[in-house]
Write a protein that holds these residues in place. Structure first.
Motif, short mmCIF file in Angstrom:
data_model
loop_
_atom_site.label_atom_id
_atom_site.label_comp_id
_atom_site.label_asym_id
_atom_site.label_seq_id
_atom_site.Cartn_x
_atom_site.Cartn_y
_atom_site.Cartn_z
N ALA A 212 0.83 -1.20 0.00
CA ALA A 212 0.00 0.00 0.00
C ALA A 212 0.87 1.26 0.00
O ALA A 212 0.63 2.21 -0.76
CB ALA A 212 -0.94 0.00 1.20
N LEU B 190 2.48 1.69 -3.45
CA LEU B 190 1.59 2.22 -4.47
C LEU B 190 1.42 3.73 -4.30
O LEU B 190 1.48 4.49 -5.27
CB LEU B 190 0.23 1.50 -4.41
N LEU C 262 2.40 6.53 -7.05
CA LEU C 262 1.42 7.49 -7.58
C LEU C 262 1.95 8.90 -7.40
O LEU C 262 1.80 9.76 -8.29
CB LEU C 262 0.08 7.33 -6.86
N LEU D 97 -14.79 10.82 -13.05
CA LEU D 97 -13.76 9.91 -13.53
C LEU D 97 -12.42 10.59 -13.78
O LEU D 97 -11.45 9.94 -14.15
CB LEU D 97 -14.23 9.24 -14.83
N GLY D 98 -12.34 11.90 -13.58
CA GLY D 98 -11.08 12.60 -13.77
C GLY D 98 -10.82 12.91 -15.22
O GLY D 98 -11.49 12.41 -16.12
N LEU E 64 -7.50 12.01 -11.66
CA LEU E 64 -8.10 10.68 -11.43
C LEU E 64 -9.57 10.77 -11.03
O LEU E 64 -10.24 9.76 -10.89
CB LEU E 64 -7.33 9.92 -10.34
N THR F 132 -13.27 9.11 -8.28
CA THR F 132 -13.07 7.65 -8.21
C THR F 132 -11.66 7.33 -7.74
O THR F 132 -11.46 6.53 -6.82
CB THR F 132 -13.32 7.03 -9.60
N GLY F 133 -10.67 7.96 -8.39
CA GLY F 133 -9.28 7.70 -8.00
C GLY F 133 -8.96 8.28 -6.64
O GLY F 133 -8.22 7.67 -5.85
N MET G 49 -10.93 8.60 -4.09
CA MET G 49 -11.45 7.69 -3.06
C MET G 49 -10.52 6.49 -2.89
O MET G 49 -10.26 6.04 -1.78
CB MET G 49 -12.84 7.18 -3.44
N ALA G 50 -10.00 5.98 -4.02
CA ALA G 50 -9.09 4.83 -3.95
C ALA G 50 -7.87 5.20 -3.11
O ALA G 50 -7.41 4.41 -2.28
CB ALA G 50 -8.67 4.39 -5.34
N VAL H 271 -8.81 5.26 0.50
CA VAL H 271 -8.96 3.90 1.01
C VAL H 271 -7.58 3.27 1.24
O VAL H 271 -7.37 2.56 2.23
CB VAL H 271 -9.81 3.03 0.06
N LEU H 272 -6.61 3.58 0.37
CA LEU H 272 -5.26 3.06 0.56
C LEU H 272 -4.68 3.54 1.90
O LEU H 272 -4.08 2.77 2.65
CB LEU H 272 -4.34 3.49 -0.58
N ILE I 260 -6.28 1.64 4.60
CA ILE I 260 -5.72 0.29 4.77
C ILE I 260 -4.46 0.35 5.61
O ILE I 260 -4.28 -0.42 6.56
CB ILE I 260 -5.44 -0.34 3.38
#
Lengths: 152, 473
Positions: free
Chosen positions: B93, B96, B100, B338-339, B366, B369-370, B372-373, B376-377, B380
């Protein structure tokens, strides 16, 4: 690059990113599920233990050498901490012991001793323990100048 | 009381590891698969930037693949050898997020270089190369910590050493000739060509100090109290440490003009006090002191007042003090659901897009959607940190793991909250994403320590507990 290719790449990237997140969460979920089942197992095992093995399990921690010689600490199911600090369950007045020297806890009906970062080490017999170690009844557990053992 | 807590957790950990061999055996392979996956996503982003902006694959793609593979591959091998039972999610995590961040810094580099070519001005140096070098330094230190700190409990011996070192590091930028002021905040120390932000390292040292101090003093803090309004309040003399922490964070605010760091340290200490003593009164006292400090800051300092006013009424300041946040909001709106896609937005319009506002840049390209990802990372990583604290058998390790997770959580909340105008903007780096060496190094060191604690916490117990032969009577 054509507009279409870029759009596909854009959506593809987001899909990949979320796929990673979902895979990671799946790993995490499997990990979360594990302790709840074992917690259940633990409860049932502690409930049955006193009746099944109650007689054979060591009941007391007896200090046999050192300034506290003769002290008897009755053991329950809770972990016992040994050291010089006042918040330990067994406070030993020993210059060679650390403030939080060792921990004695129960797992599967046996008592396990673990050194909690002491300076002079925790010894069973003549061996310095390096990790959690099973303490058999009658084995001398030495902390500084204090020696203790498990007795029924 | 303390023994009751550790007793239940230790038996739980031991039974779980005995029954679930899958928890220990092949977790490293899960980590490897996720790590390769993270690497592919990062390289995808990197290639996508050049395809969108220049119409061709990046010229140094193979070199970048090699560097990334060597860097994070060696981190994985180090964990495999020296911390085989560690948590499998923390490393992938964090990797990544780091990749990014690197891709976005590269994207902004390309934007700057295109702009320079258009204006016939000299090409700016690529920040991504510097950041990749820092990532290398961070991974070396990461492996060093995994190797050197074999037992996290040894750190408890350096409780007060860590306090002194942490406070000295915090004060270092105030030393004349050594400290430099960048954008109004006096946070950096310059040694020749190198500059670093000592507060980033200080956060690790002070977490160790807080954890070590509270392990020893939590009983007097937890047990002695007076009841008032249904909540037990601690005695006056026990309030000492929290007042010191409060004054320290106020001092950071006053002398270094750094709201974010002050907030982080205070939040960290209040959280650790609450976790160590399990008394809600610390949260009440902490919130009251925070409100009082915020009010003092508002009344006494112009820059705090401006932050508040920009937050409440951004569009009146959209052309001066609120320009940055207004541009960031425009960017996020441009990104939409969707960016715009890598390289197709205008994140370079936001000042400091590589540092404080990198999440705004990512949010634009992003989309939600991106974005939020990414959140979430972070979730985690923080969840794994708290999970490590739950599984850990010694109170010091528990507090340390909670402390590191809290530092990350507070940073993410303060930065993303500020960028999205949920709370007033304060300058803090976004963990793993932002351009900046000291922050990246410090965050990787925290991940290394978390992995070290989790390795010990997840080690199988009774099966691995060795009998000492010949020790019996």
């Amino acid at each position: 690059m054509s507009e279409l290719a870029l759009t596909l790449m854009r959506v593809g990237f987001l899909a990949l990113l979320w796929f990673f997140v979902i895979v990671a969460i799946n790993v995490l979920r499997r990990d979360l599920a594990a302790p709840s089942t074992t917690a259940l197992a633990e409860n049932t095992s502690t409930r049955t233990k006193p009746t099944r093995q109650g007689r054979s399990r060591p009941q007391n921690l007896v200090v046999v050498e050192g300034s506290l010689a003769g002290t008897v600490l009755p053991l329950g199911t809770m972990a016992v901490t040994i050291g010089r600090a006042s918040d330990c369950s067994l406070v030993i007045d020993d210059d060679f012991a650390s403030s939080h020297h060792a921990k004695l806890f129960q797992a599967e009906g046996r008592w396990i001793v673990e050194d909690t970062g002491s300076t002079n080490g925790t010894w069973i017999g003549r061996t310095r323990i390096t990790g959690p170690t099973v303490l058999e009844p009658g084995s001398p557990l030495r902390i500084g100048r204090t020696v203790m053992e498990l007795r029924k | 009381m303390s023994t009751a807590v550790s007793a239940s957790s230790s038996t739980k950990a031991s039974t779980s590891s005995a029954d679930n061999s899958w928890m220990t055996g092949n977790r490293r392979n899960v980590e490897l698969v996720l790590l390769i996956f993270a690497g592919l996503i990062g390289l995808y982003a990197y290639a996508n930037v050049d395809l969108a902006l220049r119409g061709s694959l990046p010229v140094n793609l193979l070199a970048v693949i090699a560097v990334v593979t060597v860097l994070f591959g060696s981190a994985h091998i180090a964990v495999r050898i020296w911390a085989p039972d560690a948590d499998p999610l923390l490393l992938p995590a964090a990797t990544l997020l780091n990749l990014l961040g690197l891709a976005m810094i590269h994207r902004l580099d390309v934007a700057a270089s295109i702009a320079a070519a258009r204006n016939d001005s000299p090409q700016p140096s690529a920040d991504v190369a510097a950041q990749l070098t820092w990532a290398g330094v961070a991974i070396v230190l990461f492996i060093g910590i995994i190797l050197v700190v074999q037992d996290h409990r040894r750190l408890q011996r350096y409780t007060y050493t860590c306090m002194v070192a942490g406070v000295v590091l915090l004060l270092l930028p105030l030393v004349p000739g050594l400290g430099t002021t960048v954008n109004g905040a006096n946070l950096w120390v310059r040694l020749g060509p190198l500059s670093f932000q000592p507060s980033e390292l200080a956060k690790i040292l002070l977490t160790i100090f807080f954890a070590g101090y509270l392990v020893v003093h939590r009983n007097s803090l937890a047990l002695v109290h007076k009841k008032f309004l249904g909540i037990g309040f601690p005695r006056g003399r026990d309030l000492g440490p929290i007042l010191v922490a409060w004054l320290l964070s106020l001092a950071i605010l006053v002398f270094q003009r750094d709201l974010g760091t002050a907030l982080m340290f205070f939040g960290l200490f209040v959280t650790l006090l609450y976790v160590a003593t399990q008394r809600r009164s610390w949260l009440v006292i902490g919130a009251a002191l925070f409100a009082f400090g915020a009010l003092l800051g508002y009344l006494a300092f112009g820059h705090v007042r401006i932050r508040f006013e920009v937050w409440l009424d951004t569009w009146s300041y959209a052309n001066d003090q609120g320009y940055q946040i207004a541009q960031s909001l425009f960017g996020l709106a441009n990104g939409g659901l969707l960016g715009t896609g890598w390289g197709q937005g205008y994140p370079q319009m936001v000042p400091f897009a590589k540092t404080d506002f990198i999440t705004a840049a990512l949010g634009e390209e992003l989309g939600v959607t991106g974005f939020m990802a990414i959140i979430v990372l972070y979730g985690i990583i923080i969840e794994r940190g708290l999970r490590t604290a739950l599984a850990c058998r010694d109170p010091f390790g528990k507090l340390l793991a909670v402390g590191f997770s809290t530092v990350l959580a507070l940073q993410v909340f303060v930065v993303i909250g500020g960028v999205t105008r949920l709370i007033p903007l304060t300058g803090l780096t976004t963990p793993f994403l932002s351009y900046g060496g000291s922050a990246l190094v410090a965050n990787w060191m925290m991940i290394a320590l978390l992995l070290r604690i989790s390795d010990r916490a997840r080690k199988p117990l009774p099966a691995g507990a060795e009998y000492v032969k010949g020790a019996g009577a």
